[in-house]
Design an enzyme around this catalytic site. Structure first.
Site, PDB file in Angstrom:
ATOM      1  N   HIS A 100     -19.671 102.722  -6.861  1.00  0.00           N
ATOM      2  CA  HIS A 100     -21.100 101.944  -6.487  1.00  0.00           C
ATOM      3  C   HIS A 100     -21.740 101.527  -7.574  1.00  0.00           C
ATOM      4  O   HIS A 100     -23.016 101.263  -7.570  1.00  0.00           O
ATOM      5  CB  HIS A 100     -21.842 103.495  -5.730  1.00  0.00           C
ATOM      6  CG  HIS A 100     -21.218 103.920  -4.507  1.00  0.00           C
ATOM      7  ND1 HIS A 100     -20.349 104.958  -4.475  1.00  0.00           N
ATOM      8  CD2 HIS A 100     -21.011 103.307  -3.228  1.00  0.00           C
ATOM      9  CE1 HIS A 100     -19.830 105.218  -3.184  1.00  0.00           C
ATOM     10  NE2 HIS A 100     -20.332 104.210  -2.604  1.00  0.00           N
ATOM     11  N   HIS A 124     -22.356  99.165  -0.381  1.00  0.00           N
ATOM     12  CA  HIS A 124     -22.195  98.261   0.638  1.00  0.00           C
ATOM     13  C   HIS A 124     -23.041  96.925   0.106  1.00  0.00           C
ATOM     14  O   HIS A 124     -23.967  97.031  -0.424  1.00  0.00           O
ATOM     15  CB  HIS A 124     -22.639  98.818   1.894  1.00  0.00           C
ATOM     16  CG  HIS A 124     -23.980  98.943   2.084  1.00  0.00           C
ATOM     17  ND1 HIS A 124     -24.716  99.956   1.534  1.00  0.00           N
ATOM     18  CD2 HIS A 124     -24.978  98.381   2.998  1.00  0.00           C
ATOM     19  CE1 HIS A 124     -25.788 100.050   1.918  1.00  0.00           C
ATOM     20  NE2 HIS A 124     -26.047  99.252   2.853  1.00  0.00           N
ATOM     21  N   GLY A 160     -20.665  95.062   5.811  1.00  0.00           N
ATOM     22  CA  GLY A 160     -21.329  93.765   6.682  1.00  0.00           C
ATOM     23  C   GLY A 160     -20.516  92.502   6.205  1.00  0.00           C
ATOM     24  O   GLY A 160     -20.828  91.508   6.310  1.00  0.00           O
ATOM     25  N   MET A 180     -14.579  97.150   8.636  1.00  0.00           N
ATOM     26  CA  MET A 180     -14.362  98.687   9.293  1.00  0.00           C
ATOM     27  C   MET A 180     -14.837  98.075  10.713  1.00  0.00           C
ATOM     28  O   MET A 180     -14.215  98.122  11.759  1.00  0.00           O
ATOM     29  CB  MET A 180     -14.948  99.833   8.893  1.00  0.00           C
ATOM     30  CG  MET A 180     -14.872 101.091   9.334  1.00  0.00           C
ATOM     31  SD  MET A 180     -15.209 102.549   8.699  1.00  0.00           S
ATOM     32  CE  MET A 180     -16.983 102.181   8.650  1.00  0.00           C
ATOM     33  N   SER A 181     -15.971  98.162  11.124  1.00  0.00           N
ATOM     34  CA  SER A 181     -16.761  98.030  12.431  1.00  0.00           C
ATOM     35  C   SER A 181     -15.986  96.849  13.194  1.00  0.00           C
ATOM     36  O   SER A 181     -15.516  97.000  14.239  1.00  0.00           O
ATOM     37  CB  SER A 181     -18.133  97.840  12.517  1.00  0.00           C
ATOM     38  OG  SER A 181     -18.670  99.134  11.930  1.00  0.00           O
TER      39      SER A 181
END
Length: 199
Positions: A100, A124, A160, A180-181
């Site tokens: 991060h 992210h 995203g 992922m999503s």
């Protein structure tokens, strides 16, 4: 699809999870990570063992998320947090590390420990439903991670990521993106991969 890492999210899968996983592995992705943080250790192990015969049919590396002993026992890669990597002394299997900050990435390069580091996940980067309410770290952050690593380890932007913003990821020096999503929820995973391949 060597520029993509796919991360599982079983509860949001648009079809049978094993069918979807096989479709992903068929694409020759850089890695498939079995995340599933909501499962108990026993449930996670059961799922990993069920997926193993499917994963062995393909060349895409199969990584477990945070279950070090299980990954070592099965000879699979392991995805770790930066803190877990710092505490790790050795690993007989490849390790992916989530970071991060550029400082964390720089530490990994400076302290290799004789461990085979497969990749770095940095996120992210863009707004994502997985991190609702949390501001994305952005492309400048990803660029700083890539500069710290200096191409010694493949860096993947996470959060995203879509075919539309992949060029921006590449512009930071990132090797690719992690999804992922979208790889779980997409009604047509083959079509999604075609769009990524066209970038």
């Amino acid at each position: 699809m060597k520029k993509l890492i796919c991360i599982s999210q079983k509860e949001s899968c648009a079809e049978d999870f094993f069918v979807r996983t096989e479709k992903i592995l068929k694409q020759g992705v850089f890695a498939f990570i079995l995340r599933e943080k909501s499962l108990s250790a026993g449930e996670y192990e059961e799922l990993a063992l069920k997926l193993l015969p499917v994963a062995k049919k393909y060349s895409s590396p199969f990584f477990l998320n945070g279950h070090y002993e299980l990954a070592c026992g099965l000879g699979l890669g392991i995805q770790l947090s930066f803190q877990a990597y710092r505490e790790l002394r050795e690993s007989p299997v490849p390790v992916g590390i989530s970071v991060h900050s550029a400082e964390e990435a720089e530490y990994i390069v400076r302290h290799p420990k004789g461990i085979s580091v497969s990749h770095i996940l940095a996120g992210h980067v863009f707004p994502t439903d997985c991190k609702k309410g949390l501001a994305p770290r952005g492309l400048e952050f990803l660029s700083s991670v890539c500069k710290a690593v200096d191409k010694k380890i493949p860096v993947f932007g996470l959060g995203g990521v879509s075919p539309d913003n992949m060029p921006a990821l590449y512009g930071t020096g990132a090797y690719g993106g992690a999804i992922m999503s979208s790889c779980m929820k997409s009604p047509d995973i083959e079509e999604l991969f075609k769009k990524f391949a066209a970038v």
